[in-house]
Design a protein around this motif. Structure first.
Motif, PDB file in Angstrom:
ATOM      1  N   UNK A 175      -1.697 -28.767 -10.754  1.00 41.28           N
ATOM      2  CA  UNK A 175      -1.149 -27.544 -11.332  1.00 41.28           C
ATOM      3  C   UNK A 175       0.091 -27.119 -10.559  1.00 41.28           C
ATOM      4  N   UNK A 176       1.020 -26.491 -11.255  1.00 48.22           N
ATOM      5  CA  UNK A 176       2.215 -25.956 -10.614  1.00 48.22           C
ATOM      6  C   UNK A 176       2.359 -24.480 -10.981  1.00 48.22           C
ATOM      7  N   UNK A 177       3.234 -23.771 -10.276  1.00 47.91           N
ATOM      8  CA  UNK A 177       3.495 -22.366 -10.617  1.00 47.91           C
ATOM      9  C   UNK A 177       4.084 -22.254 -12.031  1.00 47.91           C
ATOM     10  N   UNK A 178       4.874 -23.242 -12.379  1.00 46.06           N
ATOM     11  CA  UNK A 178       5.458 -23.235 -13.726  1.00 46.06           C
ATOM     12  C   UNK A 178       4.356 -23.290 -14.785  1.00 46.06           C
ATOM     13  N   UNK A 179       3.332 -24.111 -14.529  1.00 45.48           N
ATOM     14  CA  UNK A 179       2.188 -24.189 -15.451  1.00 45.48           C
ATOM     15  C   UNK A 179       1.496 -22.838 -15.573  1.00 45.48           C
ATOM     16  N   UNK A 180       1.202 -22.225 -14.428  1.00 44.42           N
ATOM     17  CA  UNK A 180       0.439 -20.978 -14.424  1.00 44.42           C
ATOM     18  C   UNK A 180       1.205 -19.830 -15.074  1.00 44.42           C
ATOM     19  N   UNK A 181       2.492 -19.735 -14.791  1.00 43.13           N
ATOM     20  CA  UNK A 181       3.297 -18.666 -15.388  1.00 43.13           C
ATOM     21  C   UNK A 181       3.429 -18.847 -16.904  1.00 43.13           C
ATOM     22  N   UNK A 182       3.559 -20.098 -17.317  1.00 49.68           N
ATOM     23  CA  UNK A 182       3.688 -20.377 -18.751  1.00 49.68           C
ATOM     24  C   UNK A 182       2.379 -20.113 -19.491  1.00 49.68           C
ATOM     25  N   UNK A 183       1.275 -20.611 -18.952  1.00 48.45           N
ATOM     26  CA  UNK A 183      -0.011 -20.493 -19.637  1.00 48.45           C
ATOM     27  C   UNK A 183      -0.576 -19.074 -19.604  1.00 48.45           C
ATOM     28  N   UNK A 184      -0.194 -18.312 -18.573  1.00 48.53           N
ATOM     29  CA  UNK A 184      -0.694 -16.939 -18.465  1.00 48.53           C
ATOM     30  C   UNK A 184       0.203 -15.939 -19.206  1.00 48.53           C
ATOM     31  N   UNK A 185       1.335 -16.425 -19.705  1.00 47.44           N
ATOM     32  CA  UNK A 185       2.299 -15.562 -20.405  1.00 47.44           C
ATOM     33  C   UNK A 185       2.688 -14.366 -19.532  1.00 47.44           C
ATOM     34  N   UNK A 186       2.914 -14.646 -18.259  1.00 41.47           N
ATOM     35  CA  UNK A 186       3.191 -13.571 -17.303  1.00 41.47           C
ATOM     36  C   UNK A 186       4.470 -12.810 -17.657  1.00 41.47           C
TER      37      UNK A 186
END
Length: 498
Positions: A175-186
């Motif tokens: 996982x990357x920060x890019x993944x988390x920000x994209x998937x969480x719709x931050x």
């Protein structure tokens, strides 16, 4: 050993109504699991793979009984108080709670996310455990509740701390920060977080364009400057410039390129502010690569840091970890034979000094400690005192003729001597057990005679180990092998935390 008076006892917490206070309840099994990843009464120094459902029977039972909020509170305590020997079980347990069928449990778990997952590596582990727990199920993990929890994790961070964290640890566990920000719709809650998010998802060039002509707040300017430095060092081939950026902005090695780490001068710059536990791990490599040379100013600086009481206090290094690092450095080679180095005398002296300055275990921790040695079928008092050096204590021990390990002998000695003992700790590298009586029965007799809530820890210092603990008595524990984690496990048992 006597537990601290400020510690909340788990005797009451772990007891069920009308049951034996030494019964191994689900709460006790959960605490063991959160501490070292197993519900059993054996701690193994060698970590045994990834956490799975097979190890979490008590956790599942408590969730089925509607005790999810209680489970989450224990997860928080073990992750925050440094009780956990291994972090993985806490992330696994939190992930399991976060997708339990009971709404209150899910809400409590996700609310605790920031407290339990304090840095990106923790967050990536938590998300990966959620993914693994969802495998085989039709629904995904990215529901509204998780999206909000992950968004809040980013939005509630201090902006400068987050900028440092995301540039030091960009990805882990797939996982990357890019993944988390994209998937969480931050949706960033403030401008500085928006800047960091844009840098992660769009890249530095787009950040430059977007912020070139904007009137930015003081916080945004500060974060923008820091990210610019991190980006600059990634593209610099100038050793002098790289060193200057490291020293001025306290950059860490994770933010540098592999080519930068081929430079002795770059390593010398990094060592000035590197966390002490990291310094101890690479002393051999730094000596081998001539970054640290006998009599050099860099070596003197490292020695000063190693034995500084202020630095030691801040680092919270256990003396045993310093001892292990010292013994490894003395060997003059890595565990697989490479690299090799000639140990520097001044570094060894500094590590020896650091060991005694930070020493706070067993005899030096407890005001009332009896040290016994096995000798020719009996146990005899050993004149080891708190003010002795390790070498002096060793001299005293080797004077005593050795004997086989009988776990019941120290307990019988204490009972017959009228001693009231909180914890019996047996340390041995002897794989043979000559039992004149059952250790459990001897312990029960001592409890009845002395009135003490006595416990027994059997530490097999080799990896062979022998489990002597009755799984239905919470006051017994076996340890196979010995590492820094073993000391934490002993402390937790002594303080009724597991």
């Amino acid at each position: 050993m006597e537990p601290s008076g400020s510690t909340t006892s788990n005797h009451t917490l772990n007891s069920t109504g009308g049951g034996c206070p030494w019964e191994v309840s689900d709460k006790a099994r959960l605490c063991r699991f959160l501490c070292y990843g197993s519900e059993g009464d054996v701690y193994t120094a060698r970590e045994e793979g990834r956490v799975s459902m097979e190890n979490a029977g008590a956790l599942l039972s408590m969730l089925q009984e509607g005790r999810g909020a209680e489970v989450v509170e224990e997860i928080k305590r073990f992750s925050q108080d440094g009780r956990a020997v291994r972090p993985g079980p806490s992330f696994f347990a939190l992930a399991l709670c976060s997708q339990h069928s009971e709404l209150k449990t899910r809400q409590a778990a996700l609310k605790a996310l920031k407290e339990v997952c304090r840095d990106p590596t923790h967050m990536f582990s938590f998300i990966q455990y959620k993914k693994e727990l969802k495998d085989g199920m039709k629904c995904g993990i990215w529901g509204r509740a998780l999206r909000k929890a992950v968004s809040d994790w980013y939005n509630e961070q201090d902006a400068m701390s987050l900028a440092a964290a995301v540039t030091k640890c960009k990805q882990r566990e797939g996982w990357s920060h890019q993944d988390l920000l994209r998937l969480s719709h931050t949706k960033p809650a403030k401008d500085a977080i928006a800047l960091i998010s844009k840098c992660i998802t769009k890249g530095w060039k787009e950040v430059q364009v977007a912020y070139a002509d904007k009137e930015n707040s003081e916080e945004v300017v500060k974060v923008l400057s820091y990210l610019e430095v991190v980006e600059k060092v990634k593209h610099s081939c100038d050793e002098t410039e790289v060193i200057s950026l490291i020293e001025e902005h306290k950059l860490e090695r994770e933010q540098l390129l592999t080519d930068h780490l081929k430079s002795k001068q770059v390593w010398r710059a990094l060592l000035k502010e590197m966390p002490l536990h990291s310094v101890l791990k690479i002393l051999g490599k730094m000596t081998s690569n001539k970054v640290l040379e006998p009599g050099s100013s860099e070596t003197q600086l490292v020695c000063d840091r190693i034995q500084s009481e202020t630095v030691l206090k801040k680092a919270k290094l256990h003396p045993f970890s310093i001892l292990l690092a010292s013994e490894h450095y003395k060997r003059g080679q890595g565990y697989q034979g490479k690299p090799k180095w000639e140990p520097d005398g001044s570094i060894l002296k500094a590590m020896d000094s650091a060991f005694y300055k930070s020493f706070m275990i067993f005899a030096r921790t407890e005001a009332d400690t009896h040290v016994l040695a096995y000798s020719e079928g009996a146990v005899v008092p050993c004149s080891v005192s708190a003010d002795m050096t390790l070498a002096e204590a060793t001299v005293e021990l080797v004077k005593i003729p050795s004997g086989s390990t009988d776990c019941s002998l120290p307990i019988t000695w204490a009972t017959e001597s009228g001693k009231s003992v909180d914890v019996f700790i047996i340390l041995t590298n002897n794989p043979l057990w000559t039992l004149t009586a059952s250790p459990l029965e001897s312990l029960k007799k001592h409890r009845q005679t002395s009135g003490a809530n006595s416990k027994l820890v059997m530490c097999g210092l080799t990896s062979i180990g022998h489990a002597i603990a009755d799984t239905e008595d919470r006051g017994l524990l076996s340890i196979c092998g010995f590492d820094l984690g073993a000391l934490s496990v002993i402390r937790n048992l002594a303080q009724d935390l597991i």
